[in-house]
Write a protein that holds these residues in place. Structure first.
Motif, mmCIF file in Angstrom:
data_model
loop_
_atom_site.group_PDB
_atom_site.id
_atom_site.type_symbol
_atom_site.label_atom_id
_atom_site.label_comp_id
_atom_site.label_asym_id
_atom_site.label_seq_id
_atom_site.Cartn_x
_atom_site.Cartn_y
_atom_site.Cartn_z
ATOM 1 N N CYS A 22 36.621 34.972 42.003
ATOM 2 C CA CYS A 22 36.849 35.460 40.645
ATOM 3 C C CYS A 22 35.548 35.338 39.870
ATOM 4 O O CYS A 22 35.026 34.225 39.691
ATOM 5 C CB CYS A 22 37.951 34.666 39.953
ATOM 6 S SG CYS A 22 38.345 35.261 38.286
ATOM 7 N N THR A 23 35.027 36.464 39.399
ATOM 8 C CA THR A 23 33.811 36.485 38.604
ATOM 9 C C THR A 23 34.179 36.591 37.133
ATOM 10 O O THR A 23 34.928 37.482 36.738
ATOM 11 C CB THR A 23 32.911 37.659 39.008
ATOM 12 O OG1 THR A 23 32.567 37.529 40.395
ATOM 13 C CG2 THR A 23 31.631 37.659 38.186
ATOM 14 N N TRP A 38 44.599 30.513 39.800
ATOM 15 C CA TRP A 38 44.946 31.564 40.750
ATOM 16 C C TRP A 38 46.465 31.703 40.792
ATOM 17 O O TRP A 38 47.183 30.699 40.857
ATOM 18 C CB TRP A 38 44.418 31.253 42.157
ATOM 19 C CG TRP A 38 42.947 31.466 42.312
ATOM 20 C CD1 TRP A 38 41.976 30.514 42.299
ATOM 21 C CD2 TRP A 38 42.285 32.714 42.517
ATOM 22 N NE1 TRP A 38 40.744 31.094 42.479
ATOM 23 C CE2 TRP A 38 40.899 32.443 42.621
ATOM 24 C CE3 TRP A 38 42.717 34.045 42.628
ATOM 25 C CZ2 TRP A 38 39.949 33.447 42.822
ATOM 26 C CZ3 TRP A 38 41.771 35.039 42.829
ATOM 27 C CH2 TRP A 38 40.404 34.737 42.925
ATOM 28 N N ILE A 39 46.943 32.960 40.742
ATOM 29 C CA ILE A 39 48.358 33.286 40.774
ATOM 30 C C ILE A 39 48.538 34.450 41.740
ATOM 31 O O ILE A 39 47.653 35.285 41.881
ATOM 32 C CB ILE A 39 48.879 33.678 39.366
ATOM 33 C CG1 ILE A 39 48.572 32.595 38.332
ATOM 34 C CG2 ILE A 39 50.366 33.989 39.403
ATOM 35 C CD1 ILE A 39 47.322 32.867 37.523
ATOM 36 N N THR A 92 51.099 37.855 52.155
ATOM 37 C CA THR A 92 50.743 39.158 51.597
ATOM 38 C C THR A 92 51.186 39.226 50.139
ATOM 39 O O THR A 92 52.349 38.963 49.819
ATOM 40 C CB THR A 92 51.404 40.288 52.393
ATOM 41 O OG1 THR A 92 50.874 40.308 53.721
ATOM 42 C CG2 THR A 92 51.143 41.633 51.741
ATOM 43 N N ALA A 93 50.263 39.552 49.238
ATOM 44 C CA ALA A 93 50.578 39.548 47.812
ATOM 45 C C ALA A 93 49.439 40.165 47.018
ATOM 46 O O ALA A 93 48.334 40.372 47.529
ATOM 47 C CB ALA A 93 50.832 38.124 47.311
ATOM 48 N N LEU A 94 49.731 40.442 45.751
ATOM 49 C CA LEU A 94 48.713 40.791 44.782
ATOM 50 C C LEU A 94 48.206 39.480 44.184
ATOM 51 O O LEU A 94 48.990 38.716 43.608
ATOM 52 C CB LEU A 94 49.296 41.696 43.701
ATOM 53 C CG LEU A 94 48.343 42.334 42.700
ATOM 54 C CD1 LEU A 94 47.363 43.263 43.402
ATOM 55 C CD2 LEU A 94 49.125 43.104 41.648
ATOM 56 N N TYR A 95 46.929 39.198 44.330
ATOM 57 C CA TYR A 95 46.351 37.937 43.890
ATOM 58 C C TYR A 95 45.577 38.128 42.592
ATOM 59 O O TYR A 95 44.749 39.033 42.466
ATOM 60 C CB TYR A 95 45.417 37.368 44.965
ATOM 61 C CG TYR A 95 46.151 36.749 46.134
ATOM 62 C CD1 TYR A 95 46.267 35.365 46.251
ATOM 63 C CD2 TYR A 95 46.731 37.544 47.116
ATOM 64 C CE1 TYR A 95 46.945 34.793 47.317
ATOM 65 C CE2 TYR A 95 47.418 36.982 48.179
ATOM 66 C CZ TYR A 95 47.520 35.603 48.276
ATOM 67 O OH TYR A 95 48.198 35.035 49.335
ATOM 68 N N TYR A 96 45.850 37.255 41.614
ATOM 69 C CA TYR A 96 45.217 37.298 40.304
ATOM 70 C C TYR A 96 44.451 36.014 40.024
ATOM 71 O O TYR A 96 44.880 34.925 40.407
ATOM 72 C CB TYR A 96 46.253 37.426 39.182
ATOM 73 C CG TYR A 96 47.110 38.663 39.190
ATOM 74 C CD1 TYR A 96 46.696 39.818 38.532
ATOM 75 C CD2 TYR A 96 48.351 38.667 39.815
ATOM 76 C CE1 TYR A 96 47.499 40.943 38.512
ATOM 77 C CE2 TYR A 96 49.156 39.792 39.802
ATOM 78 C CZ TYR A 96 48.725 40.924 39.140
ATOM 79 O OH TYR A 96 49.531 42.044 39.115
ATOM 80 N N CYS A 97 43.339 36.129 39.311
ATOM 81 C CA CYS A 97 42.763 34.979 38.638
ATOM 82 C C CYS A 97 43.012 35.130 37.142
ATOM 83 O O CYS A 97 43.152 36.245 36.634
ATOM 84 C CB CYS A 97 41.268 34.805 38.940
ATOM 85 S SG CYS A 97 40.198 36.224 38.611
ATOM 86 N N ALA A 98 43.106 34.007 36.429
ATOM 87 C CA ALA A 98 43.476 34.049 35.023
ATOM 88 C C ALA A 98 42.956 32.824 34.290
ATOM 89 O O ALA A 98 42.640 31.802 34.906
ATOM 90 C CB ALA A 98 45.002 34.127 34.875
ATOM 91 N N LYS A 99 42.897 32.923 32.971
ATOM 92 C CA LYS A 99 42.398 31.867 32.100
ATOM 93 C C LYS A 99 43.474 31.427 31.121
ATOM 94 O O LYS A 99 44.246 32.247 30.627
ATOM 95 C CB LYS A 99 41.177 32.358 31.317
ATOM 96 C CG LYS A 99 40.750 31.467 30.157
ATOM 97 C CD LYS A 99 39.679 32.126 29.320
ATOM 98 C CE LYS A 99 39.406 31.346 28.037
ATOM 99 N NZ LYS A 99 40.554 31.445 27.100
ATOM 100 N N GLY A 114 43.838 41.991 39.372
ATOM 101 C CA GLY A 114 44.504 41.668 40.619
ATOM 102 C C GLY A 114 43.896 42.400 41.803
ATOM 103 O O GLY A 114 43.319 43.477 41.661
ATOM 104 N N THR A 115 44.015 41.802 42.969
ATOM 105 C CA THR A 115 43.576 42.439 44.205
ATOM 106 C C THR A 115 44.633 42.215 45.282
ATOM 107 O O THR A 115 45.151 41.108 45.443
ATOM 108 C CB THR A 115 42.195 41.902 44.654
ATOM 109 O OG1 THR A 115 41.719 42.659 45.769
ATOM 110 C CG2 THR A 115 42.258 40.429 45.036
#
Length: 121
Positions: A22-23, A38-39, A92-99, A114-115
């Motif tokens: 995550c940038t 990470w979610i 297998t999933a859509l992976y998110y970073c968040a604040k 998401g990726t």
């Protein structure tokens, strides 16, 4: 505004390690009272929290994934990473970073787009 962007391979083979980065721009990983998480969201299912790092050195994980997940950070690049070992198709999933600001109980105020990561042979 704070912006987050996930990156990494979209296909991982079973038993291998999933690695994502995550940038972050517009905010520092070391800024006081900022939390970085990470979610993930499997297809057709709800969100699942994986883990987070605050501005300090501590790291916390969901009990269901703690044995396989590792969250690291590189403050010089303003990036934090997720490694999930021994993956199966159920990962297998859509992976998110968040604040989050102040406390995780307040929810997330900024999300990456998401990726999608697919675990398959």
């Amino acid at each position: 505004q704070v912006q987050l962007q996930e990156s990494g391979p979209g296909l991982v083979k079973p038993s291998q390690t999933l690695s994502l980065t995550c940038t972050v721009s517009g905010g520092s990983l070391t800024a006081s009272f900022y939390y970085w998480s990470w979610i993930r969201q499997p297809p057709g299912k709800g969100l699942e929290w994986i883990g987070y790092r605050p501005w300090s050195d501590a790291t916390y994980y969901s009990s269901s994934l703690a044995s396989r997940a590792t969250i690291s950070r590189d403050t010089s690049k303003n990036q934090f990473t997720l490694e999930l070992s021994s993956v199966t198709p159920e990962d297998t999933a859509l992976y998110y970073c968040a604040k989050s600001l102040g406390s995780l109980v307040r929810g997330m105020d900024y999300w990456g787009k998401g990726t999608l990561v697919t675990v398959s042979s």
